[in-house]
Motif scaffolding. Structure first.
Motif, mmCIF file in Angstrom:
data_model
loop_
_atom_site.group_PDB
_atom_site.id
_atom_site.type_symbol
_atom_site.label_atom_id
_atom_site.label_comp_id
_atom_site.label_asym_id
_atom_site.label_seq_id
_atom_site.Cartn_x
_atom_site.Cartn_y
_atom_site.Cartn_z
ATOM 1 N N PRO A 120 -23.570 -6.584 -0.208
ATOM 2 C CA PRO A 120 -24.809 -6.618 0.589
ATOM 3 C C PRO A 120 -24.616 -5.903 1.922
ATOM 4 O O PRO A 120 -23.621 -6.134 2.621
ATOM 5 C CB PRO A 120 -25.045 -8.119 0.790
ATOM 6 C CG PRO A 120 -23.677 -8.730 0.745
ATOM 7 C CD PRO A 120 -22.865 -7.880 -0.189
ATOM 8 N N VAL A 121 -25.554 -5.045 2.283
ATOM 9 C CA VAL A 121 -25.419 -4.205 3.477
ATOM 10 C C VAL A 121 -26.646 -4.369 4.372
ATOM 11 O O VAL A 121 -27.777 -4.430 3.897
ATOM 12 C CB VAL A 121 -25.264 -2.718 3.089
ATOM 13 C CG1 VAL A 121 -25.054 -1.865 4.338
ATOM 14 C CG2 VAL A 121 -24.110 -2.528 2.120
ATOM 15 N N PHE A 122 -26.400 -4.433 5.691
ATOM 16 C CA PHE A 122 -27.471 -4.408 6.689
ATOM 17 C C PHE A 122 -27.080 -3.381 7.739
ATOM 18 O O PHE A 122 -26.029 -3.493 8.370
ATOM 19 C CB PHE A 122 -27.650 -5.790 7.328
ATOM 20 C CG PHE A 122 -28.654 -5.829 8.448
ATOM 21 C CD1 PHE A 122 -29.938 -5.321 8.276
ATOM 22 C CD2 PHE A 122 -28.327 -6.389 9.676
ATOM 23 C CE1 PHE A 122 -30.872 -5.356 9.309
ATOM 24 C CE2 PHE A 122 -29.251 -6.440 10.708
ATOM 25 C CZ PHE A 122 -30.527 -5.924 10.525
ATOM 26 N N ASP A 123 -27.917 -2.351 7.920
ATOM 27 C CA ASP A 123 -27.582 -1.277 8.851
ATOM 28 C C ASP A 123 -28.371 -1.351 10.154
ATOM 29 O O ASP A 123 -28.355 -0.420 10.959
ATOM 30 C CB ASP A 123 -27.781 0.087 8.202
ATOM 31 C CG ASP A 123 -29.235 0.403 7.878
ATOM 32 O OD1 ASP A 123 -30.130 -0.390 8.252
ATOM 33 O OD2 ASP A 123 -29.495 1.451 7.248
ATOM 34 N N GLY A 124 -29.070 -2.479 10.372
ATOM 35 C CA GLY A 124 -29.879 -2.651 11.572
ATOM 36 C C GLY A 124 -31.346 -2.406 11.330
ATOM 37 O O GLY A 124 -32.202 -2.987 12.001
ATOM 38 N N ARG A 125 -31.664 -1.557 10.346
ATOM 39 C CA ARG A 125 -33.045 -1.274 9.979
ATOM 40 C C ARG A 125 -33.356 -1.705 8.561
ATOM 41 O O ARG A 125 -34.439 -2.209 8.282
ATOM 42 C CB ARG A 125 -33.349 0.224 10.133
ATOM 43 C CG ARG A 125 -33.318 0.726 11.559
ATOM 44 C CD ARG A 125 -33.819 2.158 11.652
ATOM 45 N NE ARG A 125 -33.883 2.609 13.027
ATOM 46 C CZ ARG A 125 -32.903 3.219 13.669
ATOM 47 N NH1 ARG A 125 -31.768 3.475 13.028
ATOM 48 N NH2 ARG A 125 -33.025 3.588 14.928
ATOM 49 N N ARG A 126 -32.408 -1.459 7.651
ATOM 50 C CA ARG A 126 -32.628 -1.732 6.240
ATOM 51 C C ARG A 126 -31.608 -2.742 5.729
ATOM 52 O O ARG A 126 -30.447 -2.753 6.145
ATOM 53 C CB ARG A 126 -32.502 -0.445 5.409
ATOM 54 C CG ARG A 126 -33.606 0.551 5.623
ATOM 55 C CD ARG A 126 -33.173 1.915 5.154
ATOM 56 N NE ARG A 126 -32.103 2.418 6.017
ATOM 57 C CZ ARG A 126 -32.308 3.230 7.046
ATOM 58 N NH1 ARG A 126 -33.524 3.650 7.307
ATOM 59 N NH2 ARG A 126 -31.307 3.634 7.796
ATOM 60 N N ARG A 127 -32.071 -3.563 4.815
ATOM 61 C CA ARG A 127 -31.188 -4.487 4.101
ATOM 62 C C ARG A 127 -31.200 -4.076 2.629
ATOM 63 O O ARG A 127 -32.259 -3.950 2.015
ATOM 64 C CB ARG A 127 -31.706 -5.918 4.264
ATOM 65 C CG ARG A 127 -31.057 -6.956 3.385
ATOM 66 C CD ARG A 127 -29.600 -7.237 3.753
ATOM 67 N NE ARG A 127 -29.135 -8.349 2.939
ATOM 68 C CZ ARG A 127 -28.676 -8.233 1.687
ATOM 69 N NH1 ARG A 127 -28.640 -7.031 1.124
ATOM 70 N NH2 ARG A 127 -28.285 -9.284 1.019
ATOM 71 N N TYR A 128 -30.030 -3.806 2.062
ATOM 72 C CA TYR A 128 -29.952 -3.370 0.670
ATOM 73 C C TYR A 128 -28.654 -3.851 0.053
ATOM 74 O O TYR A 128 -27.707 -4.248 0.755
ATOM 75 C CB TYR A 128 -30.069 -1.848 0.569
ATOM 76 C CG TYR A 128 -29.100 -1.065 1.419
ATOM 77 C CD1 TYR A 128 -27.856 -0.665 0.928
ATOM 78 C CD2 TYR A 128 -29.439 -0.692 2.727
ATOM 79 C CE1 TYR A 128 -26.976 0.062 1.708
ATOM 80 C CE2 TYR A 128 -28.566 0.045 3.513
ATOM 81 C CZ TYR A 128 -27.331 0.419 3.005
ATOM 82 O OH TYR A 128 -26.465 1.137 3.776
ATOM 83 N N ASN A 129 -28.627 -3.853 -1.256
ATOM 84 C CA ASN A 129 -27.409 -4.142 -2.008
ATOM 85 C C ASN A 129 -26.935 -2.857 -2.658
ATOM 86 O O ASN A 129 -27.726 -2.090 -3.214
ATOM 87 C CB ASN A 129 -27.663 -5.191 -3.089
ATOM 88 C CG ASN A 129 -28.024 -6.548 -2.506
ATOM 89 O OD1 ASN A 129 -27.489 -6.954 -1.486
ATOM 90 N ND2 ASN A 129 -28.946 -7.249 -3.147
ATOM 91 N N LEU A 130 -25.643 -2.627 -2.602
ATOM 92 C CA LEU A 130 -25.057 -1.459 -3.229
ATOM 93 C C LEU A 130 -24.210 -1.920 -4.415
ATOM 94 O O LEU A 130 -23.262 -2.675 -4.253
ATOM 95 C CB LEU A 130 -24.188 -0.693 -2.229
ATOM 96 C CG LEU A 130 -23.883 0.757 -2.607
ATOM 97 C CD1 LEU A 130 -25.136 1.606 -2.451
ATOM 98 C CD2 LEU A 130 -22.767 1.309 -1.755
ATOM 99 N N HIS A 131 -24.603 -1.469 -5.606
ATOM 100 C CA HIS A 131 -23.897 -1.825 -6.839
ATOM 101 C C HIS A 131 -23.112 -0.612 -7.327
ATOM 102 O O HIS A 131 -23.691 0.462 -7.507
ATOM 103 C CB HIS A 131 -24.884 -2.246 -7.936
ATOM 104 C CG HIS A 131 -25.850 -3.310 -7.518
ATOM 105 N ND1 HIS A 131 -25.568 -4.654 -7.614
ATOM 106 C CD2 HIS A 131 -27.108 -3.226 -7.008
ATOM 107 C CE1 HIS A 131 -26.599 -5.358 -7.182
ATOM 108 N NE2 HIS A 131 -27.550 -4.511 -6.811
#
Length: 275
Positions: A172-183
């Protein structure tokens, strides 16, 4: 915008030198040298983005940087440059990010993100422009828990998997603007031929990358594909510590096919590239 999309995809996959050295136990970190890696990205056959990444690893801490710049003809339309930095602690079998920051300029306008972390993930996010001015919904704080930033992701990937299976993980990733999961999913072993774009030729692991949107996408995504792009990355091992690095990337953008190549990787203080 295409450069932002390419930057985001490549940074998510940028397994910079620290990760391979950390694939085993913490003892592998001690002798790891500082490393520098360079990548070039091409869109529709045109050279559009250059990325230089550096890693500094100590026994219990890490520091990563990535400088991203638009290059070539794209600068006539979309001039972009940014610096990404991340640091934190190495823990038994994992990592604990402490700070992530990026600052850059897009067509004359400044953009920046600073994330501060606690034990469970980010506890404060400073984002400019704000989500409201950026025409996107802010990511709810409860979705920050347990996430890593796009650079520290590279360490999390390798410390969650066996050293021989870097393509079998979800982060799970949060870059400050977007929250996404990288598989990341394994496809198999492949052999890349020599070409004039890349410094690598030989056996590499082929991995499928699935980008799962969770929150924070633009409300009017005029520069974004309707569906996340189909992305493939090839990983190979370098140096005495057998470091896993991406050597090739293939993905999509609204401007055409995107291909990324590794062009240089070397230990600090040495004139010769690693192999």
């Amino acid at each position: 915008m295409a450069v932002r999309l390419l930057r985001r995809v490549w940074l998510c996959l940028l397994l910079v030198p620290a990760n391979g050295a950390l694939a085993g136990d913490l003892a592998a970190v001690q002798p790891a040298p500082d490393l520098t890696i360079h990548y070039d990205l091409y869109t529709g056959g045109l050279h559009t983005v250059g990325i230089e990444a550096k890693a500094h690893i100590q026994a219990e801490r890490y520091a990563l940087t990535a400088d991203v710049n638009s290059v070539g003809l794209i600068n006539w339309f979309f001039r972009y440059h940014a610096r990404h930095e991340a640091g934190g602690k190495l823990t038994e079998g994992g990592i604990r990010p402490e700070l992530y920051a990026n600052a850059g300029e897009w067509n004359g306008g400044g953009r920046s993100v600073t994330l501060s972390y606690g034990d469970a993930g980010p506890i404060e996010a400073e984002v400019r422009p704000t989500p409201e001015k950026d025409e996107r919904d802010p990511v709810p704080a409860h979705l920050w828990i347990g996430t890593v930033d796009p650079l520290s992701l590279v360490l999390a990937v390798n410390r969650r998997t066996a050293s021989e299976e870097p393509c079998a993980v979800t982060v799970p990733v949060f870059d400050g603007r977007r929250r996404y999961n990288l598989h990341l999913e394994p496809v198999g072993l492949d052999r890349l031929p020599a070409n004039r774009y890349s410094s690598f030729a030989g056996a590499a692991l082929k991995c499928r990358v699935i980008y799962e949107r969770v929150a924070g996408d633009p409300r009017n995504p005029q520069w974004q594909l309707r569906k996340p792009p189909q992305t493939t990355v090839w990983l190979a091992r370098f140096g005495r510590n057998r470091i896993w690095l991406p050597v090739r990337l293939e993905t999509e953008s609204i401007f055409g096919a995107v291909v990324g190549h590794i062009t240089h990787v070397a230990a600090a203080g040495t004139p010769h590239p690693l192999d």
